[in-house]
Motif scaffolding. Structure first.
Motif, short mmCIF file in Angstrom:
data_model
loop_
_atom_site.label_atom_id
_atom_site.label_comp_id
_atom_site.label_asym_id
_atom_site.label_seq_id
_atom_site.Cartn_x
_atom_site.Cartn_y
_atom_site.Cartn_z
N THR A 263 28.92 73.22 3.44
CA THR A 263 28.07 72.10 3.87
C THR A 263 28.05 71.99 5.38
O THR A 263 26.99 71.74 5.98
CB THR A 263 28.57 70.79 3.23
OG1 THR A 263 28.64 70.94 1.81
CG2 THR A 263 27.64 69.64 3.58
N GLY B 76 25.97 74.79 6.75
CA GLY B 76 24.57 74.56 6.40
C GLY B 76 23.92 73.51 7.27
O GLY B 76 22.77 73.66 7.72
N LEU B 77 24.63 72.41 7.54
CA LEU B 77 24.06 71.35 8.38
C LEU B 77 23.94 71.79 9.83
O LEU B 77 22.99 71.42 10.52
CB LEU B 77 24.92 70.10 8.28
CG LEU B 77 24.84 69.33 6.95
CD1 LEU B 77 25.84 68.19 6.93
CD2 LEU B 77 23.42 68.80 6.72
N TYR C 195 20.93 73.83 10.05
CA TYR C 195 19.81 73.21 9.32
C TYR C 195 18.50 73.29 10.10
O TYR C 195 17.41 73.50 9.54
CB TYR C 195 20.15 71.76 9.01
CG TYR C 195 19.06 71.01 8.29
CD1 TYR C 195 18.81 71.22 6.95
CD2 TYR C 195 18.25 70.09 8.98
CE1 TYR C 195 17.79 70.53 6.28
CE2 TYR C 195 17.24 69.40 8.34
CZ TYR C 195 17.03 69.63 6.98
OH TYR C 195 16.02 68.96 6.35
N TRP D 64 16.66 76.73 9.20
CA TRP D 64 16.14 77.12 7.88
C TRP D 64 15.44 76.00 7.13
O TRP D 64 14.90 76.25 6.04
CB TRP D 64 17.27 77.69 7.02
CG TRP D 64 18.48 76.77 6.86
CD1 TRP D 64 19.61 76.78 7.59
CD2 TRP D 64 18.65 75.74 5.88
NE1 TRP D 64 20.51 75.83 7.16
CE2 TRP D 64 19.93 75.17 6.10
CE3 TRP D 64 17.85 75.23 4.84
CZ2 TRP D 64 20.44 74.13 5.33
CZ3 TRP D 64 18.34 74.19 4.07
CH2 TRP D 64 19.62 73.65 4.31
N PHE D 65 15.42 74.75 7.66
CA PHE D 65 14.81 73.67 6.87
C PHE D 65 13.30 73.89 6.72
O PHE D 65 12.67 73.37 5.80
CB PHE D 65 15.11 72.31 7.52
CG PHE D 65 14.15 71.90 8.58
CD1 PHE D 65 13.10 71.02 8.31
CD2 PHE D 65 14.25 72.41 9.88
CE1 PHE D 65 12.21 70.65 9.29
CE2 PHE D 65 13.37 72.03 10.85
CZ PHE D 65 12.35 71.15 10.57
N GLY E 102 12.06 69.12 4.05
CA GLY E 102 13.44 68.98 4.50
C GLY E 102 14.33 68.48 3.38
O GLY E 102 13.87 68.18 2.27
N ALA E 103 15.63 68.38 3.69
CA ALA E 103 16.59 67.90 2.72
C ALA E 103 16.35 66.42 2.45
O ALA E 103 16.05 65.64 3.36
CB ALA E 103 18.01 68.13 3.21
N ILE F 185 17.41 65.55 12.25
CA ILE F 185 17.96 66.91 12.23
C ILE F 185 19.19 66.99 13.12
O ILE F 185 20.22 67.58 12.77
CB ILE F 185 16.89 67.92 12.67
CG1 ILE F 185 15.76 67.99 11.64
CG2 ILE F 185 17.50 69.30 12.88
CD1 ILE F 185 14.60 68.86 12.07
N GLY G 51 22.08 65.36 11.41
CA GLY G 51 22.63 66.24 10.39
C GLY G 51 23.50 67.34 10.98
O GLY G 51 24.55 67.69 10.43
#
Length: 462
Positions: A149, A152-153, A156, A159-160, A176-177, A191, A194
């Protein structure tokens, strides 16, 4: 240098320096700990199945002779699993845990079966595999979640854009997430927020991982290492073997000295007396017979001297008057000036058994002899004092230092400092040697007392 009994339990040691907070996510230790969690996760299902199978078979088929043997073999096989986990902990967690005492097969079929089924090290390894199964799953899932996680953040913002568009509660399309029903990470401030959360998770990951691996360290040391009782039994067996070998070697040495020295001298005396008797019986030269008798007389006195030395080496007569008197006598006969300070509380109430007094005497004698012969010392100081339930013996000399314990040469006779270490260990004592090059050399021996009590130690001017 300290020469003592083995540690009283399993030990762990950090082999590498702990990383700092800022470098923790990038430190090799952190990644090795994560690799450990991954490897034990791969082993956990097989280990847990083996442990459950062993317990089930032991309970289900142990009613038959074959079942007893199979169950015992499976219990003993737990030692192999324990060795695997100790190896992983040693290589990846920097935990050095000694193996338990090896299995020793007793004589007799039923005793062998009983020792197999009741093998403590095997059962403790099985308990380790059962207890760590849920811990393995939990630790890997939690640690990998924080790591994945966090990474990934942090990435982010890259790749979002490849995520599919979704319709939010406001009726608009978002890419987006999604957090909740209408919160999307699709604006620059969100972003960035995050990514900051990802940095926090990434820096929390090493410490979460370390918390879990700390539990593994504790369980490995507690369940896969030797127990206090096992260490004690192994130490007693080793001390007993060393004492028996040392006693046998010393008896052989005494026999050799008697055969090659005293016996040969007495044979020569007998021959000289016989020759003198023949001279006198045949009316020969009286002066020559008198010379033979004088030689025999001198040889007899030399033989008596040798016998006294041998007897003193077995048990010094001065010890019959107490350790203090024996050490004073030893100091008076020493080749260098020796100051002896014996706490009166040591001999009050019989603190030391006769065997311990002999060990204390011969230890001081050997150390003083070494100081005079090898260390080129000009003086030595001997302190014997009562400390609680122990008696401490300290021998200090002003020699050139550099002394060290030389392992036995395999002949059975443990001479020098190695022999002293074995003697002291045979009565649960400790032996500490401090001998830097240039001196001074200080040897501290601690012997347990036979009667509890508190003594008043004498001051050590050295």
């Amino acid at each position: 240098m300290t020469v003592d009994r083995p540690g009283a339990g399993p030990t762990t040691r950090p082999a590498r320096r702990d990383p700092g907070f800022l470098t923790a996510p990038f430190a090799s230790r952190t990644w090795r700990e994560q690799a450990y969690l991954a490897l034990v996760l791969l082993l956990a299902p097989f280990a847990f199945t083996y442990a459950v199978l062993t317990v089930s078979l032991a309970a289900g088929i142990a009613v038959t002779v074959v079942g007893l043997v199979v169950a015992g073999a499976l219990v003993l096989g737990g030692r192999g699993w324990g060795a695997v986990h100790r190896g992983l902990a040693r290589e990846l967690l920097d935990v050095d845990v000694d193996a338990p005492a090896p299995y020793t097969r007793p004589r007799g079929f039923w005793r062998t079966v009983g020792s197999l089924i009741g093998d403590p090290a095997g059962w403790r390894a099985l308990l380790f595999m059962i207890v760590t199964f849920p811990l393995t799953v939990l630790s890997f899932v939690v640690s990998i979640t924080f790591l994945a996680t966090g990474l990934g953040l942090i990435t982010y913002g890259i790749w979002f854009r490849f995520l599919p568009e979704q319709t939010g509660a406001d009726g608009e399309l978002h890419r987006g997430a999604q957090l909740g029903s209408s919160y999307f990470l699709d604006t620059p401030p969100r972003i960035l927020l995050g990514m900051l959360a990802g940095v926090v998770l990434l820096y929390c990951w090493p410490w979460i991982t370390r918390t879990f691996t700390l539990l593994y360290r504790v369980l490995t040391a507690a369940l896969l290492g030797p127990t206090q009782a096992g260490l004690r039994v192994a130490e007693l067996e080793r001390s007993r073997t060393g004492a028996v070998d040392d006693a046998d070697a010393r008896l052989r040495s005494i026999e050799r000295d008697l055969h090659d020295g005293t016996q040969a001298r007495l044979v020569a005396v007998a021959m000289q007396l016989g020759e003198a008797r023949e001279h006198l019986a045949e009316g020969g030269d009286v002066a020559q017979a008198a010379e033979l008798l004088e030689t025999a007389h001198t040889s007899t006195k030399d033989a008596l001297t040798e016998l006294r030395e041998l007897a003193r080496g077995i048990h010094p007569p001065a010890l019959d008057s107490g350790l203090a008197v024996a050490l004073e006598t030893l100091a008076a006969r020493s080749a260098l000036p020796v100051t002896v300070d014996v706490d009166p509380a040591v001999e009050a109430g019989g603190r030391l058994a006769p065997a311990q007094e002999s060990i204390a005497y011969f230890t001081v004698a050997e150390l003083v002899t070494n100081a005079a012969k090898h260390a080129r010392a000009t003086a030595a100081y001997v302190l014997v004092e009562a400390l609680g339930e122990t008696v401490r013996i300290r021998v200090r000399d002003d020699g050139r230092g550099g002394a060290h314990v030389v392992p036995p040469d395999g002949s059975g006779l443990r001479s020098g400092l190695a022999g002293l270490v074995e003697r002291v260990r045979s009565v649960d004592g400790t032996f500490d040697l401090s001998s830097p090059v240039g001196g001074p050399t200080v040897v501290t021996v601690t012997l347990p007392t036979t009667l509890p009590g508190t003594g008043t130690g004498a001051a050590d001017p050295a």
